[in-house]
Write an enzyme that holds these catalytic residues in place. Structure first.
Site, PDB file in Angstrom:
ATOM      1  N   CYS A  23       0.916  -1.286  -0.052  1.00 30.96           N
ATOM      2  CA  CYS A  23       0.252  -0.148   0.070  1.00 30.96           C
ATOM      3  C   CYS A  23       0.934   1.354   0.074  1.00 30.96           C
ATOM      4  CB  CYS A  23      -1.089   0.115   1.193  1.00 30.96           C
ATOM      5  SG  CYS A  23      -0.148  -0.412   2.814  1.00 30.96           S
ATOM      6  N   HIS A  27      -2.821   5.391   6.384  1.00 29.98           N
ATOM      7  CA  HIS A  27      -1.248   5.877   6.452  1.00 29.98           C
ATOM      8  C   HIS A  27      -1.287   7.355   6.249  1.00 29.98           C
ATOM      9  CE1 HIS A  27      -0.114   1.869   6.619  1.00 29.98           C
ATOM     10  NE2 HIS A  27      -0.175   1.507   5.493  1.00 29.98           N
TER      11      HIS A  27
HETATM   12  P1  NAD Z   1      -5.138 -11.128   5.906  1.00 30.51           P
HETATM   13  O1  NAD Z   1      -4.291 -11.787   7.138  1.00 30.51           O
HETATM   14  O2  NAD Z   1      -6.139 -10.262   6.316  1.00 30.51           O
HETATM   15  O3  NAD Z   1      -5.584 -12.069   5.094  1.00 30.51           O
HETATM   16  C1  NAD Z   1      -4.893 -13.488   4.738  1.00 30.51           C
HETATM   17  C2  NAD Z   1      -5.820 -14.488   4.435  1.00 30.51           C
HETATM   18  O4  NAD Z   1      -5.089 -15.542   4.064  1.00 30.51           O
HETATM   19  C3  NAD Z   1      -6.519 -14.751   5.799  1.00 30.51           C
HETATM   20  O5  NAD Z   1      -7.956 -15.045   5.405  1.00 30.51           O
HETATM   21  C4  NAD Z   1      -5.471 -16.059   6.103  1.00 30.51           C
HETATM   22  O6  NAD Z   1      -6.721 -16.768   6.728  1.00 30.51           O
HETATM   23  C5  NAD Z   1      -5.533 -16.606   4.728  1.00 30.51           C
HETATM   24  N1  NAD Z   1      -4.246 -17.743   4.653  1.00 30.51           N
HETATM   25  C6  NAD Z   1      -3.392 -17.809   5.498  1.00 30.51           C
HETATM   26  N2  NAD Z   1      -2.747 -18.973   5.064  1.00 30.51           N
HETATM   27  C7  NAD Z   1      -3.122 -19.320   4.103  1.00 30.51           C
HETATM   28  C8  NAD Z   1      -2.521 -20.441   3.105  1.00 30.51           C
HETATM   29  N3  NAD Z   1      -1.533 -21.207   3.138  1.00 30.51           N
HETATM   30  N4  NAD Z   1      -3.457 -20.615   1.940  1.00 30.51           N
HETATM   31  C9  NAD Z   1      -4.651 -19.887   1.747  1.00 30.51           C
HETATM   32  N5  NAD Z   1      -4.879 -18.842   2.570  1.00 30.51           N
HETATM   33  C10 NAD Z   1      -4.158 -18.702   3.614  1.00 30.51           C
HETATM   34  O7  NAD Z   1      -3.937 -10.587   5.342  1.00 30.51           O
HETATM   35  P2  NAD Z   1      -3.765  -9.092   4.199  1.00 30.51           P
HETATM   36  O8  NAD Z   1      -3.785  -7.841   4.991  1.00 30.51           O
HETATM   37  O9  NAD Z   1      -4.906  -9.253   3.333  1.00 30.51           O
HETATM   38  O10 NAD Z   1      -2.439  -9.241   3.447  1.00 30.51           O
HETATM   39  C11 NAD Z   1      -2.326 -10.119   2.285  1.00 30.51           C
HETATM   40  C12 NAD Z   1      -0.850  -9.569   1.603  1.00 30.51           C
HETATM   41  O11 NAD Z   1      -1.300  -8.317   1.131  1.00 30.51           O
HETATM   42  C13 NAD Z   1       0.098  -9.486   2.424  1.00 30.51           C
HETATM   43  O12 NAD Z   1       1.106  -9.859   1.702  1.00 30.51           O
HETATM   44  C14 NAD Z   1       0.285  -8.204   2.838  1.00 30.51           C
HETATM   45  O13 NAD Z   1       1.377  -7.750   3.203  1.00 30.51           O
HETATM   46  C15 NAD Z   1      -0.378  -7.376   1.608  1.00 30.51           C
HETATM   47  N6  NAD Z   1      -0.860  -6.108   1.790  1.00 30.51           N
HETATM   48  C16 NAD Z   1      -1.869  -6.039   2.992  1.00 30.51           C
HETATM   49  C17 NAD Z   1      -2.322  -4.755   3.201  1.00 30.51           C
HETATM   50  C18 NAD Z   1      -3.081  -4.387   4.381  1.00 30.51           C
HETATM   51  O14 NAD Z   1      -2.950  -3.055   4.717  1.00 30.51           O
HETATM   52  N7  NAD Z   1      -3.811  -5.220   4.852  1.00 30.51           N
HETATM   53  C19 NAD Z   1      -2.111  -3.641   2.231  1.00 30.51           C
HETATM   54  C20 NAD Z   1      -1.297  -3.914   0.942  1.00 30.51           C
HETATM   55  C21 NAD Z   1      -0.850  -5.256   0.718  1.00 30.51           C
END
Ligand code: NAD
Length: 333
Positions: free
Chosen positions: A140, A219
């Site tokens: 992000c 942010h």
């Molecule tokens: P999150 O924890 O909200 O969601 C992740 C999901 O994946 C959960 O539902 C979890 O149960 C599932 N999961 C875990 N292990 C798994 C597996 N082996 N197989 C399938 N599903 C699985 O995380 P998020 O915030 O959505 O982040 C996901 C990615 O996006 C990360 O790389 C993060 O750095 C990136 N990201 C997050 C944000 C943010 O602010 N949340 C912003 C930009 C990028």
């Protein structure tokens, strides 16, 4: 042609990516994968997304009364491209699965650049991802910085960039992270965000520092850019106004709380603010130095980027501006 998309990991980012893909006319969601049979899994079913689960967890979902369509491995056989939205570092472990299924893969910013070899931002380097098999949609913060820096570089030739990132501590739905009453400086100088911007915009000389602040909403970036071509604050305002993923903020909005209120008033899904929100009054150029403040909605700014990345990788659209326009229109931006 409709590109078949599967989403592995249906949390903060995954559920938004699935909705954004479903809103497009040239792609469809043919599966989403969950690890646990929670409320998000049930919502996925209610939205009509076929639900897949980790092998060995089938009975958890059956016991919860949720109909599943198969395992993650089976889901991968249904798609042309998988969008991996699992937590950081887990996505890298999934690469052998994607290779075995011979499916194109997109990872998120929690993974390292080297995993995919291409770090993507639609305004900055759409062409680099055209037809490729792997890409990583940057975080992000990196997305927010790349959007404005690519516009500024094209118009005014960017010199040195210095940015201070005030980072939200947790997402609103995250019950496990903090702090709730402290400010945490990141002591590594520069923070990892500057080098991450360079994975997208290799020519940009940028240093970043970061602190974590006790908020969940957005942010805030304090950005200082040396511009090599002579320009005024109005020139910069006009250039940023032309970027379809930048929103100039005024009208008495003095905080991230009011920006989120605006998103609610706009009836945005989940009150998402997909655009960078740049405070117009903060845009100030003097002696070739630009200063501005921008707010970044961490849960949603990367979502349209994932849609454009799918379009580039699957060669649905050659032109970045056209893809951005299609994505924005379908999402209601
Ligand atoms: P999150 O924890 O909200 O969601 C992740 C999901 O994946 C959960 O539902 C979890 O149960 C599932 N999961 C875990 N292990 C798994 C597996 N082996 N197989 C399938 N599903 C699985 O995380 P998020 O915030 O959505 O982040 C996901 C990615 O996006 C990360 O790389 C993060 O750095 C990136 N990201 C997050 C944000 C943010 O602010 N949340 C912003 C930009 C990028």
């Amino acid at each position: 042609m409709s590109v078949k998309v599967v989403v592995n990991g249906y949390g903060t980012i995954g559920k938004r990516v699935a909705d954004a893909v479903a809103a497009q006319s040239d792609m469809e969601v043919v599966g989403v994968a969950k690890t646990r049979p929670n409320f998000e899994a049930r919502m996925a079913l209610e939205k009509g997304f076929p639900l897949y689960v980790l092998a060995g967890r089938e009975s958890d979902f059956k016991d919860a009364g949720m109909e599943i369509s198969g395992t993650v491995e089976e889901m991968l056989n249904e798609g042309d491209v998988v969008v991996d939205c699992t937590p950081g570092d887990i996505g890298a472990k999934n690469k052998p699965l994607y290779d075995a299924a011979d499916i194109k893969a997109i990872w998120q910013g929690g993974e390292d650049h080297e995993l995919a070899g291409i770090s993507f931002n639609a305004c900055s380097n759409y062409d680099e991802a055209f037809g490729c098999d792997y890409a990583r949609v940057v975080s992000c913060n990196t997305t927010g910085l790349s959007r404005i820096l690519s516009t500024l570089d094209a118009e005014f030739d960017v010199g040195k960039v210095r940015a201070t990132l005030c980072r939200r501590s947790a997402d609103p739905g995250d019950v496990k992270k903090g702090p709730i009453n402290a400010i945490i400086p990141e002591l590594r100088m520069p923070s990892h965000h500057g080098p991450d911007v360079k994975t997208v915009l290799k020519q940009i000389d940028i240093d970043t520092v970061a602190i974590k602040v006790p908020t969940t909403l957005m942010h805030v970036h304090i950005v200082n850019v040396n511009l090599k071509q002579e320009c005024t604050s109005d020139d910069v305002t006009d250039a940023l106004a032309e970027n379809p993923r930048v929103r100039l903020i005024g009208d008495g909005m003095s905080s991230t709380a009011e920006i989120m209120e605006l998103a609610r008033d706009m009836n945005r899904p989940r009150s998402d603010m997909w655009e960078n929100c740049v405070w117009e009054k903060s845009i100030s150029v003097s002696d070739g130095e630009l200063y501005l403040f921008q707010a970044i909605h961490q849960e949603s700014d990367v979502i349209p980027e994932n849609v454009d990345c799918i379009r580039a990788m699957t060669e649905l659209e050659r032109n970045s501006a056209k893809s951005i326009e299609k994505t924005n229109k379908a999402m209601g931006m």
